[in-house]
Enzyme design. Sequence first.
Site, PDB file in Angstrom:
ATOM      1  N   HIS A   6      48.579   5.046  -3.194  1.00  0.00           N
ATOM      2  CA  HIS A   6      48.465   4.320  -1.929  1.00  0.00           C
ATOM      3  C   HIS A   6      47.630   3.043  -2.062  1.00  0.00           C
ATOM      4  CE1 HIS A   6      44.284   5.753  -1.375  1.00  0.00           C
ATOM      5  NE2 HIS A   6      44.723   6.858  -1.953  1.00  0.00           N
ATOM      6  N   ASP A   7      48.092   2.010  -1.368  1.00  0.00           N
ATOM      7  CA  ASP A   7      47.371   0.741  -1.240  1.00  0.00           C
ATOM      8  C   ASP A   7      47.257  -0.035  -2.542  1.00  0.00           C
ATOM      9  OD1 ASP A   7      46.629   1.134   1.639  1.00  0.00           O
ATOM     10  OD2 ASP A   7      45.490   2.804   0.795  1.00  0.00           O
TER      11      ASP A   7
ATOM     12  N   GLY B   8      44.431   5.103  -6.169  1.00  0.00           N
ATOM     13  CA  GLY B   8      44.545   4.284  -4.983  1.00  0.00           C
ATOM     14  C   GLY B   8      43.817   2.957  -5.087  1.00  0.00           C
TER      15      GLY B   8
END
Length: 261
Positions: free
Chosen positions: A123-124, A141
Amino acid sequence: MGAAQVHPSAVVDPGARLGEDVCIGAFTLIGPDVEIGAGTTVGPHCSIHGPTRIGRENHIHGHAAIGGEPQDKKFAGERAELVIGDRNTIREFVTINRGTGEGGGITRVGDDNWLLAYTHVAHDCVVGDRCVFSNNATLAGHVTVGDHVILSGFVGIHQFCRIGAHAFIGMGAFVNGDVPPFVMVAQDGYGRPRGINAEGLKRRGFDSARTSAIKRAYRALYVSGDSLADARVRLEEMAQGSEDVRAFLDFIDAGDRPLLR
């Protein structure tokens, strides 16, 4: 250009948008709020969940899982997206997660990348263009990866790290700090800098003058024995005559995490 071709066993949500000449393989699931650009091929047994935007002429091989929820306990179901560019090759069992609200809300993958089997983009993360991630390479992440980066097999990148453009991370290295542009990292417990990625730069058309300037910058930071503050002073002088050294120095100045040294 023609209509999308969807295998009879595939499941495509009515809210998904498929461009011209998209091909969806057997037993693949395309969820709501997914957009797939023209000419993209999705192999069998894949899952693509939204909100996800995938560009043109990508090739996603079998069993890839794209746009799944982030593996983050803080995620509470807020809207978070995945955006993938054009002409990427995404091989078998690759996983790419959507972003989180606290992390900016978007995971991004650029253009012309090769993500080989079992690689993971968490994520991200932000991945640039023309990168190669070899088998089982993993981004935690909030990792940022510049253009033309190569991650060898079984590489692991710690969360919030940055990998500068043209860097090369050797097989099995675990990276827990920022890696400046052009630097080569080799496995030694945690990865450690081992020179510049000279062969990669040669392949991308860097001439001897540019490469020599980058080598001098590397030596100032990693070989001289100077403190980071003293090395910065030397790099500032070198940057007056080299855009590459300026990029090297700008990368160092922009980071929040410790520099890998």
